[in-house]
Motif scaffolding. Structure first.
Motif, PDB file in Angstrom:
ATOM      1  N   LEU A  72       0.820  -1.211   0.000  1.00  0.00           N
ATOM      2  CA  LEU A  72       0.000   0.000   0.000  1.00  0.00           C
ATOM      3  C   LEU A  72       0.858   1.268   0.000  1.00  0.00           C
ATOM      4  O   LEU A  72       0.452   2.304  -0.547  1.00  0.00           O
ATOM      5  CB  LEU A  72      -0.916   0.004   1.227  1.00  0.00           C
ATOM      6  N   LEU A  73       2.035   1.188   0.605  1.00  0.00           N
ATOM      7  CA  LEU A  73       2.890   2.367   0.729  1.00  0.00           C
ATOM      8  C   LEU A  73       3.687   2.660  -0.539  1.00  0.00           C
ATOM      9  O   LEU A  73       4.029   3.817  -0.795  1.00  0.00           O
ATOM     10  CB  LEU A  73       3.862   2.187   1.903  1.00  0.00           C
ATOM     11  N   ILE A  74       3.991   1.629  -1.312  1.00  0.00           N
ATOM     12  CA  ILE A  74       4.853   1.810  -2.482  1.00  0.00           C
ATOM     13  C   ILE A  74       4.312   2.845  -3.470  1.00  0.00           C
ATOM     14  O   ILE A  74       5.061   3.716  -3.922  1.00  0.00           O
ATOM     15  CB  ILE A  74       5.092   0.454  -3.184  1.00  0.00           C
ATOM     16  N   PRO A  75       3.001   2.821  -3.842  1.00  0.00           N
ATOM     17  CA  PRO A  75       2.519   3.856  -4.767  1.00  0.00           C
ATOM     18  C   PRO A  75       2.600   5.271  -4.196  1.00  0.00           C
ATOM     19  O   PRO A  75       2.638   6.244  -4.946  1.00  0.00           O
ATOM     20  CB  PRO A  75       1.050   3.445  -5.007  1.00  0.00           C
ATOM     21  N   LEU A  76       2.625   5.383  -2.872  1.00  0.00           N
ATOM     22  CA  LEU A  76       2.625   6.705  -2.235  1.00  0.00           C
ATOM     23  C   LEU A  76       4.033   7.276  -2.040  1.00  0.00           C
ATOM     24  O   LEU A  76       4.260   8.459  -2.270  1.00  0.00           O
ATOM     25  CB  LEU A  76       1.915   6.627  -0.875  1.00  0.00           C
ATOM     26  N   VAL A  77       4.966   6.430  -1.589  1.00  0.00           N
ATOM     27  CA  VAL A  77       6.308   6.933  -1.250  1.00  0.00           C
ATOM     28  C   VAL A  77       7.419   6.187  -1.967  1.00  0.00           C
ATOM     29  O   VAL A  77       8.599   6.389  -1.646  1.00  0.00           O
ATOM     30  CB  VAL A  77       6.538   6.859   0.276  1.00  0.00           C
ATOM     31  N   GLY A  78       7.084   5.332  -2.935  1.00  0.00           N
ATOM     32  CA  GLY A  78       8.122   4.631  -3.675  1.00  0.00           C
ATOM     33  C   GLY A  78       8.651   3.424  -2.924  1.00  0.00           C
ATOM     34  O   GLY A  78       7.989   2.877  -2.044  1.00  0.00           O
ATOM     35  N   ILE A  79       9.872   3.021  -3.269  1.00  0.00           N
ATOM     36  CA  ILE A  79      10.483   1.858  -2.638  1.00  0.00           C
ATOM     37  C   ILE A  79      11.718   2.289  -1.862  1.00  0.00           C
ATOM     38  O   ILE A  79      12.106   3.447  -1.871  1.00  0.00           O
ATOM     39  CB  ILE A  79      10.872   0.794  -3.685  1.00  0.00           C
ATOM     40  N   GLY A  80      12.324   1.343  -1.151  1.00  0.00           N
ATOM     41  CA  GLY A  80      13.524   1.661  -0.390  1.00  0.00           C
ATOM     42  C   GLY A  80      13.241   1.821   1.086  1.00  0.00           C
ATOM     43  O   GLY A  80      12.291   1.256   1.636  1.00  0.00           O
ATOM     44  N   SER A  81      14.059   2.636   1.742  1.00  0.00           N
ATOM     45  CA  SER A  81      14.008   2.764   3.202  1.00  0.00           C
ATOM     46  C   SER A  81      12.761   3.483   3.704  1.00  0.00           C
ATOM     47  O   SER A  81      12.282   3.186   4.798  1.00  0.00           O
ATOM     48  CB  SER A  81      15.254   3.506   3.700  1.00  0.00           C
ATOM     49  N   VAL A  82      12.238   4.426   2.930  1.00  0.00           N
ATOM     50  CA  VAL A  82      11.118   5.246   3.422  1.00  0.00           C
ATOM     51  C   VAL A  82       9.872   4.407   3.709  1.00  0.00           C
ATOM     52  O   VAL A  82       9.330   4.458   4.822  1.00  0.00           O
ATOM     53  CB  VAL A  82      10.798   6.386   2.438  1.00  0.00           C
ATOM     54  N   PRO A  83       9.358   3.608   2.755  1.00  0.00           N
ATOM     55  CA  PRO A  83       8.171   2.807   3.085  1.00  0.00           C
ATOM     56  C   PRO A  83       8.458   1.773   4.171  1.00  0.00           C
ATOM     57  O   PRO A  83       7.589   1.468   4.990  1.00  0.00           O
ATOM     58  CB  PRO A  83       7.807   2.130   1.758  1.00  0.00           C
ATOM     59  N   ALA A  84       9.668   1.228   4.179  1.00  0.00           N
ATOM     60  CA  ALA A  84      10.025   0.263   5.228  1.00  0.00           C
ATOM     61  C   ALA A  84       9.997   0.930   6.601  1.00  0.00           C
ATOM     62  O   ALA A  84       9.486   0.362   7.568  1.00  0.00           O
ATOM     63  CB  ALA A  84      11.410  -0.322   4.952  1.00  0.00           C
ATOM     64  N   LEU A  85      10.525   2.139   6.678  1.00  0.00           N
ATOM     65  CA  LEU A  85      10.549   2.869   7.947  1.00  0.00           C
ATOM     66  C   LEU A  85       9.138   3.191   8.424  1.00  0.00           C
ATOM     67  O   LEU A  85       8.808   3.028   9.602  1.00  0.00           O
ATOM     68  CB  LEU A  85      11.358   4.156   7.786  1.00  0.00           C
ATOM     69  N   THR A 277      11.482  -7.333 -10.119  1.00  0.00           N
ATOM     70  CA  THR A 277      11.414  -6.531 -11.340  1.00  0.00           C
ATOM     71  C   THR A 277      10.633  -5.234 -11.141  1.00  0.00           C
ATOM     72  O   THR A 277      11.101  -4.151 -11.516  1.00  0.00           O
ATOM     73  CB  THR A 277      10.754  -7.348 -12.466  1.00  0.00           C
ATOM     74  N   SER A 278       9.431  -5.326 -10.575  1.00  0.00           N
ATOM     75  CA  SER A 278       8.595  -4.135 -10.436  1.00  0.00           C
ATOM     76  C   SER A 278       9.239  -3.090  -9.537  1.00  0.00           C
ATOM     77  O   SER A 278       9.150  -1.888  -9.798  1.00  0.00           O
ATOM     78  CB  SER A 278       7.215  -4.524  -9.876  1.00  0.00           C
ATOM     79  N   PHE A 279       9.939  -3.537  -8.472  1.00  0.00           N
ATOM     80  CA  PHE A 279      10.599  -2.593  -7.568  1.00  0.00           C
ATOM     81  C   PHE A 279      11.741  -1.871  -8.273  1.00  0.00           C
ATOM     82  O   PHE A 279      11.902  -0.662  -8.153  1.00  0.00           O
ATOM     83  CB  PHE A 279      11.128  -3.311  -6.333  1.00  0.00           C
ATOM     84  N   LEU A 280      12.549  -2.607  -9.012  1.00  0.00           N
ATOM     85  CA  LEU A 280      13.671  -2.004  -9.713  1.00  0.00           C
ATOM     86  C   LEU A 280      13.195  -1.039 -10.797  1.00  0.00           C
ATOM     87  O   LEU A 280      13.753   0.049 -10.969  1.00  0.00           O
ATOM     88  CB  LEU A 280      14.550  -3.093 -10.332  1.00  0.00           C
TER      89      LEU A 280
END
Length: 509
Positions: A72-85, A277-280
């Motif tokens: 749910l967070l990926i479309p809002l803030v992308g990938i990487g450390s931010v959605p994980a945090l 693939t989709s994340f990259l």
């Protein structure tokens, strides 16, 4: 044990980096969760109705599956450390809030009245009476939260945030128990150590003061180090990322060596095992990375809007993929390598000899004797078994779906006699399997090539020139051998990649 020790010895720096990423992500998630939960509990301690509502909301947030929350967070803030945090903070809030709220509300009312009678202000009553009495309960909530955060942080690897979860995913993907032990073991050890540290801090006021001083120094030191690093960095590095597995790891190290060989002053940062693939692809479009290796068949089937069937001619497949990537996303797709990492079906050498199997079309005559072990995706997609059934008149006796890493184990143990895989999988050599020829050219071509933004390619023509040295290089045998060295022999991907480039005169020693 020998394999584990060898892995630790050869990948010491990567393990240290993953441990640091995991610790840093967990630490900041805990700090932010505390800064939200504790003040909120203090604010609502005298409002039972509002406090219970917030507690219920925090509980509901925690019931959301972690993977779903990340999605749910990926479309809002992308990938990487931010959605994980963000996800870790959400999971960390409830235990801290619940214990702080309960601890503050459980303070003896007689003591509250006495403090008011002595003329203590609300602030002094909070700091001198309520928080000190509730402190053991609050620290217990923080410990629970920290352990939960450290455990959940292993999922950060799924969205390119790194950490110890990377080793867990690689262990599952490559059937490598050493990786699993490293990832899971260090994560558990980290949780135990941090929990013990918090228990020590809460043992006395003296320990608490020491803990606050150390935490403050850590925050200041980390902030200062990050600021100094940013100040010292005069140029942005070229960020190259790879998917999970040994092959992408080898390729991105080749990219780095080629770039640095032609421009020794170039700064290149690698993000190995960055995700799927989709994340990259999303990271590339959002400027979080600059380059990653992608395959032509994947482009046409997953990344661009193309309703036509994929050509069987590798040249036409690449040309269409390059044109559509440029047309739809303004991306530049460099020239592909020689080998193809496409689907294949494999059997044991003995089974192939017994039934005289060399081609996929030979399977139709022994349909009733085939017990297949397939990846769940392959078993249910049109470019997998569903399409093969029609193209080759196949109708196997039994099809078992299982995780990719388990397929080769299953055929080695005799539980299945046919598996799907990829043409460069090192397990083909490891288990002495026979790959059946796709005589009707059912599977689409899968040639790998560097993918980047057109603006990046225009700004870095030397990088393009360097990476194009790999065009039409590396055979399937070469890549399978390199994958074998990394996956089975546990050699460093950087060393294997460097040796290939030197041997084929693509870089200097």
């Amino acid at each position: 044990m020998t394999e584990l020790l060898n892995t630790i010895a050869t990948q010491k720096s990567q393990i240290e980096q993953a441990l640091w990423e995991h610790l840093s992500l967990s630490f900041w998630a805990l700090v932010i969760a505390m800064l939200i939960a504790i003040p909120l509990a203090v604010l609502l301690k005298n409002s039972r109705h509002a406090g219970e509502i917030v507690l219920q909301l925090a509980g509901v947030m925690q019931t959301i599956p972690s993977l779903a929350l990340l999605g749910l967070l990926i479309p809002l803030v992308g990938i990487g450390s931010v959605p994980a945090l963000i996800a870790l903070v959400v999971y960390g809030i409830m235990p801290i809030y619940q214990n702080t709220y309960s601890g503050l509300r459980s303070v003896d009312p007689n003591l509250e009245e006495a403090a008011t009678a002595f003329g203590l202000s609300r602030w002094k009553k909070l700091t001198r009476l309520e928080l000190p009495m509730a402190l053991p309960v609050i620290l217990s909530g923080i410990r629970i939260s920290l352990v939960m955060i450290i455990g959940t942080a292993t999922l950060a690897a799924l969205i390119g945030a790194g950490g110890l979860g990377t080793y867990i995913m690689l262990g599952i993907n490559q059937n490598n128990n050493a990786y699993l032990i490293i990832g899971a073991g260090l994560s558990a050890l980290l949780a135990l150590l941090m929990s013990a540290l918090l228990k020590y801090v809460g043992a006395s006021k003296k320990h608490l003061k020491q803990g606050i001083v150390v935490a403050t120094l850590a925050l200041v030191g980390f902030g200062g180090w990050r600021g100094w690093s940013s100040f010292q960095s005069k140029s942005e590095p070229i960020v190259i990322a790879g998917k999970l597995g040994s092959e992408p790891d080898i390729l991105i190290h080749m990219y780095k060596d080629l770039i640095v060989n032609d421009d020794p002053h170039a700064k290149v940062e690698l993000k190995a095992n960055f995700g799927g693939t989709s994340f990259l692809f999303r990271a590339l479009r959002n400027d979080q990375i600059d380059i990653y290796p992608e395959f032509t068949g994947t482009v046409l089937q997953s990344l661009v809007h193309d309703q036509r069937s994929t050509p069987h001619d590798p040249v036409k497949t690449y040309q269409r993929a390059r044109r559509l990537l440029k047309q739809e996303y303004d991306l530049t797709y460099l020239k592909p390598m020689k080998y193809q990492n496409g689907y294949d079906l494999a059997v044991t050498a003995d089974f192939a000899k017994e039934h005289q199997l060399t081609r996929l079309s030979d399977l139709a005559k022994i349909n009733d004797q085939i017990t297949a072990g397939f990846d769940p995706d392959f078993a249910n997609q049109k470019d997998g078994y569903l399409g093969l059934k029609s193209a080759y008149s196949l109708n196997f006796n039994q099809v078992k779906t299982m995780e990719p890493a388990l397929r080769y184990q299953a055929i080695a143990a005799g539980r299945v006699n046919l598996v799907d895989g990829y043409t460069t999988d090192p397990q083909v050599r490891q288990y002495h399997l026979k790959v059946l020829k796709d005589d009707q050219h059912f599977f689409p071509p899968y040639q790998g090539a560097p993918l980047m933004k057109a603006s990046f390619a225009k700004k870095h023509p030397q990088v393009v020139k360097s990476l194009n040295k790999l065009a039409s290089k590396i055979t399937e045998k070469d890549m399978q051998e390199m994958n074998y060295q990394v996956t089975v022999q546990h050699r460093k991907a950087s060393q294997v990649a460097h040796e290939y480039l030197v041997e084929h005169h693509l870089i200097k020693k």
